[in-house]
Design a protein around this motif. Structure first.
Motif, PDB file in Angstrom:
ATOM      1  N   UNK A 277       0.816  -1.251   0.162  1.00 34.65           N
ATOM      2  CA  UNK A 277       0.184  -0.104   0.021  1.00 34.65           C
ATOM      3  C   UNK A 277       0.655   1.371   0.018  1.00 34.65           C
ATOM      4  N   UNK A 278       2.062   1.255   0.745  1.00 37.35           N
ATOM      5  CA  UNK A 278       2.780   2.323   0.608  1.00 37.35           C
ATOM      6  C   UNK A 278       3.642   2.582  -0.682  1.00 37.35           C
ATOM      7  N   UNK A 283       2.698   6.373  -1.900  1.00 39.88           N
ATOM      8  CA  UNK A 283       3.916   7.162  -2.569  1.00 39.88           C
ATOM      9  C   UNK A 283       3.686   7.484  -4.086  1.00 39.88           C
ATOM     10  N   UNK A 284       2.832   6.679  -4.793  1.00 39.78           N
ATOM     11  CA  UNK A 284       2.657   6.839  -6.322  1.00 39.78           C
ATOM     12  C   UNK A 284       1.276   7.762  -6.754  1.00 39.78           C
ATOM     13  N   UNK A 331     -11.716  11.472  -7.558  1.00 43.90           N
ATOM     14  CA  UNK A 331     -10.893  10.713  -8.410  1.00 43.90           C
ATOM     15  C   UNK A 331      -9.272  10.579  -7.931  1.00 43.90           C
ATOM     16  N   UNK A 332      -8.913   9.483  -8.320  1.00 43.74           N
ATOM     17  CA  UNK A 332      -7.581   8.999  -7.733  1.00 43.74           C
ATOM     18  C   UNK A 332      -6.609   9.456  -8.903  1.00 43.74           C
ATOM     19  N   UNK A 337       0.755  11.929 -13.214  1.00 46.67           N
ATOM     20  CA  UNK A 337      -0.030  12.178 -14.522  1.00 46.67           C
ATOM     21  C   UNK A 337       0.233  13.221 -15.172  1.00 46.67           C
ATOM     22  N   UNK A 338       0.315  13.095 -16.462  1.00 48.49           N
ATOM     23  CA  UNK A 338       0.490  14.221 -17.192  1.00 48.49           C
ATOM     24  C   UNK A 338      -0.826  15.118 -17.567  1.00 48.49           C
TER      25      UNK A 338
END
Length: 367
Positions: A277-278, A283-284, A331-332, A337-338
Motif C-alpha cells: 500500500x505504501x 507514494x505513487x 478521482x484517484x 499524471x500528465x
C-alpha cells in the motif's frame, strides 16, 4: 467505457517473434494432450503453427500470435463452455506445497466462504508422459491495478478485500509469505465486455482493436491472492512457527536484511501488505494520507510491534467509516499524471460521478 493504452507484458527473450523460446516448447509439446483434457491453447502453441503474418503485408506486431506468454503461465479456452482459463506450470520438486494449499482453499467449506480471496483451482492436470510438472487450472485474472483505479472508493474496496484475504489465510493457519504486488490479482471479466489479449492486455483478444472497459464502480471487481509457492500451513498446537528467511518479491523486509535467524512468517505478511500500500498508493498517488498511520505501524522494523491481521482489519474499518462520500467518489490521481490526459480523465470522471450520485450508486463498490 473509458480505455487507456497500457502494456504490462514482461520483456521477452531477444528472439524472432516467429520462433518459440525454449520455455514455450513445453506448451507446444503438450498442446494435443491439453486439448484431450478439454483445453485449447492459442494458435501460437499449435504443433504446426505458422506465424500469421508470414507471406502477408501485415507487420508481426499487428498479429496476436506474435507475443510470448509469461514463462510458467499460459491461457487456454475451456472447450466445454468457451471460458478463458489460466494454466500454471508447477515443478513440485521446487514448490511441493503449492498445489495442496491452493486446492484445499478451493474445496468446501472454504470455497463458499466470502472472505476467501485465494484464487480458485478448477482442476489439477497431471500428464502421465511428463511427470516433471503439474498444471493448475484457474480463473484467468489480471493485475489488480490495471486498469487504473477511478475513485478512492474503488481503492478502499480493494484494501478491504486484500486485508480480508490474508485474514482468511491466517485464520486457517496459512502464511502466504509473498503477498506482494505481483501476487494480488483481479477478476476483470466483469469490467471487459469483450475478452482482452493475455499478453497485450490493452488489446482485444483477436487484436481487432483496443479492449474497452468499465470502471470498478460500474462493474465491481473481486480481488484474489495468487501464487502459493512459498506459502506454508502450520499446526497451531506446535506454537509460534519459526521459518528461515525466504525472499519473495519484496526485498525490503527489515528482519531479513542482516540475519538468517528463523522468524515468525505471520508478521512478515503484515509488512508485505503495508509495503504494498505504501509503494503503490501512498507514494505513487495523491490523497492516500488517510492510510499512513496504519501503514506506518504495519511496516515497523520490529516484527513484534506490528499489528496482527485482525487488528489491521479492525483499524481499517474505522478508517473507512471516517471517509466522506465526497472523498470516496473523488478521482484517484497519480503523482506523475500528465496534464492533458489528466484533464480528459477529470471530465469523464465528473460525468460518471454526477450520474452515480443521481442514480444512488454506492461510492464503495462491492462484488
Amino acid at each position: 467505457m473509458p480505455t487507456e493504452v497500457r502494456d504490462i507484458s514482461i520483456p521477452r527473450p531477444a528472439l524472432p517473434h516467429g520462433e518459440l523460446a525454449d520455455y514455450e516448447l513445453f506448451w507446444r509439446n503438450n498442446y494435443e494432450w491439453l486439448k484431450s483434457r478439454g483445453y485449447v491453447l492459442r494458435a501460437r502453441y499449435e504443433p504446426n503453427w505458422k506465424p500469421s503474418w508470414e507471406g502477408t503485408d501485415k507487420s508481426w506486431d499487428k498479429c496476436e500470435d506474435a507475443f510470448r506468454i509469461w514463462f510458467s503461465l499460459n491461457d487456454a479456452t475451456r472447450i466445454s463452455d468457451g471460458t478463458i482459463v489460466a494454466l500454471k506450470q508447477i515443478d513440485e520438486r521446487i514448490h511441493p506445497h503449492e498445489a495442496d494449499i491452493a486446492q484445499s482453499f478451493s474445496a468446501e467449506p472454504f470455497a463458499s466462504d466470502p472472505t476467501n480471496h485465494c484464487t480458485p483451482v478448477y482442476e489439477v492436470l497431471r500428464n502421465p508422459n511428463d511427470q516433471e510438472y503439474v498444471l493448475l487450472v484457474m480463473p484467468f485474472l489480471r493485475r489488480f491495478d490495471d486498469p487504473r483505479f477511478d475513485t478512492f472508493g474503488e481503492a478502499v474496496e480493494c484494501f478491504r478485500q486484500l486485508f480480508e484475504g490474508i485474514q482468511f489465510m491466517h485464520k486457517n493457519n496459512v502464511a502466504h509469505r509473498d503477498c506482494t504486488l505481483l501476487n494480488l490479482m483481479m477478476d476483470a471479466a466483469p469490467l471487459y465486455p469483450e475478452p482482452y489479449h493475455p499478453v497485450k492486455t490493452y488489446m482485444k483478444r483477436d487484436f481487432s482493436g483496443e479492449a474497452k472497459h468499465f470502471t470498478r464502480t460500474q462493474r465491481p471487481a473481486r480481488y484474489y491472492w495468487v501464487d502459493f509457492g512459498l506459502s506454508r500451513r502450520y499446526n497451531p498446537q506446535d506454537g509460534t512457527p519459526m521459518e528461515a528467511p525466504i525472499w519473495g518479491g519484496d526485498k525490503t523486509v527489515p528482519e531479513f536484511q542482516n540475519s538468517n535467524e528463523p522468524r515468525d512468517p505471520f508478521p512478515t505478511d503484515i509488512y508485505y501488505l503495508g509495503s504494498l500500500i505504501r509503494e503503490t498508493f501512498i507514494q505513487e498517488k495523491i490523497g492516500f494520507d488517510f492510510m499512513q498511520p496504519l501503514v506506518t505501524d504495519m511496516v515497523q522494523d520490529d516484527p513484534k510491534q506490528r499489528p496482527t491481521i485482525d487488528e489491521v482489519v479492525a483499524r481499517f474499518e474505522k478508517i473507512r467509516q471516517g471517509l466522506s462520500s465526497w472523498k470516496l467518489r473523488s478521482r484517484v490521481v497519480k503523482s506523475r499524471d500528465s496534464p492533458i490526459p489528466s484533464i480528459y480523465r477529470s471530465i469523464t470522471h465528473w460525468y460518471r460521478r454526477v450520474t452515480f450520485i443521481v442514480t444512488r450508486v454506492s461510492p464503495v463498490p462491492k462484488a
